[in-house]
Design a protein around this motif. Structure first.
Motif, PDB file in Angstrom:
ATOM      1  N   ARG A 180       0.839  -1.197   0.000  1.00  0.00           N
ATOM      2  CA  ARG A 180       0.000   0.000   0.000  1.00  0.00           C
ATOM      3  C   ARG A 180       0.869   1.241   0.000  1.00  0.00           C
ATOM      4  O   ARG A 180       2.005   1.217   0.472  1.00  0.00           O
ATOM      5  CB  ARG A 180      -0.963   0.013   1.186  1.00  0.00           C
ATOM      6  CG  ARG A 180      -0.310   0.144   2.554  1.00  0.00           C
ATOM      7  CD  ARG A 180      -1.372  -0.010   3.644  1.00  0.00           C
ATOM      8  NE  ARG A 180      -0.794   0.111   4.982  1.00  0.00           N
ATOM      9  CZ  ARG A 180      -1.460  -0.118   6.102  1.00  0.00           C
ATOM     10  NH1 ARG A 180      -2.749  -0.478   6.047  1.00  0.00           N
ATOM     11  NH2 ARG A 180      -0.868   0.014   7.281  1.00  0.00           N
ATOM     12  N   VAL A 185       2.102  -4.929   2.980  1.00  0.00           N
ATOM     13  CA  VAL A 185       0.981  -5.214   3.872  1.00  0.00           C
ATOM     14  C   VAL A 185       0.992  -6.690   4.245  1.00  0.00           C
ATOM     15  O   VAL A 185       1.018  -7.048   5.422  1.00  0.00           O
ATOM     16  CB  VAL A 185      -0.365  -4.851   3.222  1.00  0.00           C
ATOM     17  CG1 VAL A 185      -1.525  -5.222   4.142  1.00  0.00           C
ATOM     18  CG2 VAL A 185      -0.404  -3.371   2.869  1.00  0.00           C
ATOM     19  N   ARG A 196       2.947 -10.774   7.336  1.00  0.00           N
ATOM     20  CA  ARG A 196       2.112  -9.588   7.467  1.00  0.00           C
ATOM     21  C   ARG A 196       2.863  -8.493   8.195  1.00  0.00           C
ATOM     22  O   ARG A 196       3.662  -8.766   9.089  1.00  0.00           O
ATOM     23  CB  ARG A 196       0.811  -9.904   8.222  1.00  0.00           C
ATOM     24  CG  ARG A 196      -0.226 -10.661   7.431  1.00  0.00           C
ATOM     25  CD  ARG A 196      -1.417 -11.007   8.297  1.00  0.00           C
ATOM     26  NE  ARG A 196      -1.043 -11.915   9.378  1.00  0.00           N
ATOM     27  CZ  ARG A 196      -1.889 -12.298  10.331  1.00  0.00           C
ATOM     28  NH1 ARG A 196      -3.123 -11.823  10.360  1.00  0.00           N
ATOM     29  NH2 ARG A 196      -1.513 -13.140  11.261  1.00  0.00           N
ATOM     30  N   SER A 252       1.575  -3.741  11.674  1.00  0.00           N
ATOM     31  CA  SER A 252       0.452  -2.807  11.809  1.00  0.00           C
ATOM     32  C   SER A 252      -0.887  -3.436  11.430  1.00  0.00           C
ATOM     33  O   SER A 252      -1.935  -2.887  11.763  1.00  0.00           O
ATOM     34  CB  SER A 252       0.701  -1.564  10.952  1.00  0.00           C
ATOM     35  OG  SER A 252       0.837  -1.935   9.585  1.00  0.00           O
ATOM     36  N   VAL A 253      -0.864  -4.571  10.738  1.00  0.00           N
ATOM     37  CA  VAL A 253      -2.122  -5.194  10.309  1.00  0.00           C
ATOM     38  C   VAL A 253      -2.365  -6.557  10.951  1.00  0.00           C
ATOM     39  O   VAL A 253      -3.421  -7.163  10.731  1.00  0.00           O
ATOM     40  CB  VAL A 253      -2.194  -5.321   8.773  1.00  0.00           C
ATOM     41  CG1 VAL A 253      -1.965  -3.967   8.119  1.00  0.00           C
ATOM     42  CG2 VAL A 253      -1.228  -6.359   8.246  1.00  0.00           C
ATOM     43  N   LYS A 254      -1.421  -7.036  11.733  1.00  0.00           N
ATOM     44  CA  LYS A 254      -1.602  -8.339  12.382  1.00  0.00           C
ATOM     45  C   LYS A 254      -2.812  -8.299  13.304  1.00  0.00           C
ATOM     46  O   LYS A 254      -3.012  -7.336  14.040  1.00  0.00           O
ATOM     47  CB  LYS A 254      -0.334  -8.717  13.154  1.00  0.00           C
ATOM     48  CG  LYS A 254       0.802  -9.176  12.262  1.00  0.00           C
ATOM     49  CD  LYS A 254       2.028  -9.556  13.068  1.00  0.00           C
ATOM     50  CE  LYS A 254       3.145 -10.027  12.137  1.00  0.00           C
ATOM     51  NZ  LYS A 254       4.400 -10.343  12.877  1.00  0.00           N
ATOM     52  N   ARG A 311      -5.780  -8.044  12.267  1.00  0.00           N
ATOM     53  CA  ARG A 311      -6.893  -7.361  11.583  1.00  0.00           C
ATOM     54  C   ARG A 311      -7.030  -7.808  10.122  1.00  0.00           C
ATOM     55  O   ARG A 311      -8.141  -7.914   9.610  1.00  0.00           O
ATOM     56  CB  ARG A 311      -6.676  -5.845  11.628  1.00  0.00           C
ATOM     57  CG  ARG A 311      -6.593  -5.273  13.015  1.00  0.00           C
ATOM     58  CD  ARG A 311      -6.566  -3.742  12.985  1.00  0.00           C
ATOM     59  NE  ARG A 311      -5.411  -3.214  12.259  1.00  0.00           N
ATOM     60  CZ  ARG A 311      -5.506  -2.374  11.224  1.00  0.00           C
ATOM     61  NH1 ARG A 311      -6.691  -2.008  10.776  1.00  0.00           N
ATOM     62  NH2 ARG A 311      -4.408  -1.933  10.634  1.00  0.00           N
ATOM     63  N   PHE A 312      -5.915  -8.021   9.452  1.00  0.00           N
ATOM     64  CA  PHE A 312      -5.928  -8.380   8.033  1.00  0.00           C
ATOM     65  C   PHE A 312      -5.511  -9.843   7.872  1.00  0.00           C
ATOM     66  O   PHE A 312      -4.608 -10.323   8.560  1.00  0.00           O
ATOM     67  CB  PHE A 312      -4.941  -7.524   7.242  1.00  0.00           C
ATOM     68  CG  PHE A 312      -5.302  -6.080   7.097  1.00  0.00           C
ATOM     69  CD1 PHE A 312      -6.322  -5.494   7.834  1.00  0.00           C
ATOM     70  CD2 PHE A 312      -4.588  -5.280   6.207  1.00  0.00           C
ATOM     71  CE1 PHE A 312      -6.635  -4.161   7.702  1.00  0.00           C
ATOM     72  CE2 PHE A 312      -4.886  -3.945   6.056  1.00  0.00           C
ATOM     73  CZ  PHE A 312      -5.905  -3.369   6.804  1.00  0.00           C
ATOM     74  N   MET A 317      -9.786  -7.450   5.164  1.00  0.00           N
ATOM     75  CA  MET A 317      -9.388  -6.365   6.062  1.00  0.00           C
ATOM     76  C   MET A 317     -10.526  -6.066   7.030  1.00  0.00           C
ATOM     77  O   MET A 317     -11.622  -5.697   6.596  1.00  0.00           O
ATOM     78  CB  MET A 317      -9.038  -5.109   5.263  1.00  0.00           C
ATOM     79  CG  MET A 317      -7.970  -5.348   4.204  1.00  0.00           C
ATOM     80  SD  MET A 317      -7.453  -3.847   3.352  1.00  0.00           S
ATOM     81  CE  MET A 317      -8.950  -3.433   2.469  1.00  0.00           C
ATOM     82  N   LEU A 341     -10.920  -1.769  10.256  1.00  0.00           N
ATOM     83  CA  LEU A 341     -10.156  -0.778   9.504  1.00  0.00           C
ATOM     84  C   LEU A 341     -10.040   0.525  10.273  1.00  0.00           C
ATOM     85  O   LEU A 341     -10.959   0.935  10.989  1.00  0.00           O
ATOM     86  CB  LEU A 341     -10.797  -0.560   8.139  1.00  0.00           C
ATOM     87  CG  LEU A 341     -10.492  -1.662   7.121  1.00  0.00           C
ATOM     88  CD1 LEU A 341     -11.495  -1.651   5.985  1.00  0.00           C
ATOM     89  CD2 LEU A 341      -9.074  -1.502   6.578  1.00  0.00           C
ATOM     90  N   ASP A 376      -5.258   3.236   7.623  1.00  0.00           N
ATOM     91  CA  ASP A 376      -5.176   2.209   6.581  1.00  0.00           C
ATOM     92  C   ASP A 376      -5.492   2.793   5.203  1.00  0.00           C
ATOM     93  O   ASP A 376      -5.349   2.092   4.188  1.00  0.00           O
ATOM     94  CB  ASP A 376      -6.151   1.067   6.865  1.00  0.00           C
ATOM     95  CG  ASP A 376      -5.798   0.279   8.104  1.00  0.00           C
ATOM     96  OD1 ASP A 376      -6.713  -0.048   8.879  1.00  0.00           O
ATOM     97  OD2 ASP A 376      -4.592  -0.007   8.315  1.00  0.00           O
ATOM     98  N   TYR A 421      -3.951   0.378  -2.554  1.00  0.00           N
ATOM     99  CA  TYR A 421      -3.456  -0.981  -2.314  1.00  0.00           C
ATOM    100  C   TYR A 421      -3.099  -1.608  -3.659  1.00  0.00           C
ATOM    101  O   TYR A 421      -3.931  -1.646  -4.582  1.00  0.00           O
ATOM    102  CB  TYR A 421      -4.509  -1.799  -1.587  1.00  0.00           C
ATOM    103  CG  TYR A 421      -4.586  -1.455  -0.115  1.00  0.00           C
ATOM    104  CD1 TYR A 421      -5.070  -0.216   0.298  1.00  0.00           C
ATOM    105  CD2 TYR A 421      -4.144  -2.351   0.854  1.00  0.00           C
ATOM    106  CE1 TYR A 421      -5.113   0.122   1.641  1.00  0.00           C
ATOM    107  CE2 TYR A 421      -4.193  -2.032   2.203  1.00  0.00           C
ATOM    108  CZ  TYR A 421      -4.671  -0.792   2.586  1.00  0.00           C
ATOM    109  OH  TYR A 421      -4.716  -0.454   3.919  1.00  0.00           O
TER     110      TYR A 421
END
Length: 121
Positions: free
Chosen positions: A38, A48, A59, A62-64, A66-67, A82, A85, A89, A93
């Motif tokens: 992203r 990401v 991953r 920052s997204v572990k 959640r994504f 995702m 959010l 974010d 992408y």
């Protein structure tokens, strides 16, 4: 050549969810890793999530939690689910694939055009 076409971006409120898809097409021998990067305005492109053809994933911190990234090898498609959010974010992408067009040649990286994800607060 490998073409990557993304879909699923859009506008969502904070706490909401989106699912991105990226389908690879064209003439290729094999696809190794597929993933998502992203890029937000004024910021560098960042990884990401990535999924190898054996299913192992990477991953960004920052997204572990959640994504989730997944892949359908039969369809040459990678997905990014995702959840939860956040406004941070918000970014374009971009889908990424490392592929070989023929046996015994080096693999190379291909990029999609990108899909905008906007998270409002």
């Amino acid at each position: 050549q490998v073409q990557l076409v993304e879909s699923g971006g859009g506008l969502v409120q904070a706490g909401g969810s989106l699912r991105l898809s990226c389908a690879a097409s064209g003439s290729f021998f094999s696809i190794n890793a597929m993933g998502w990067y992203r890029q937000a305005p004024g910021k560098e492109r960042e990884l990401v999530a990535l999924v190898n053809n054996d299913g192992t994933t990477t991953r960004a911190d920052s997204v572990k939690g959640r994504f989730t990234i997944s892949r359908d090898n039969a369809k040459n498609t990678v997905y990014l689910e995702m959840n939860s959010l956040k406004p941070e974010d918000t970014a374009v992408y971009l889908c990424n694939a490392n592929a070989k067009t023929r046996p015994f040649v080096p693999s190379r990286t291909y990029w999609g055009q990108g899909t905008q994800v906007t998270v409002s607060s």
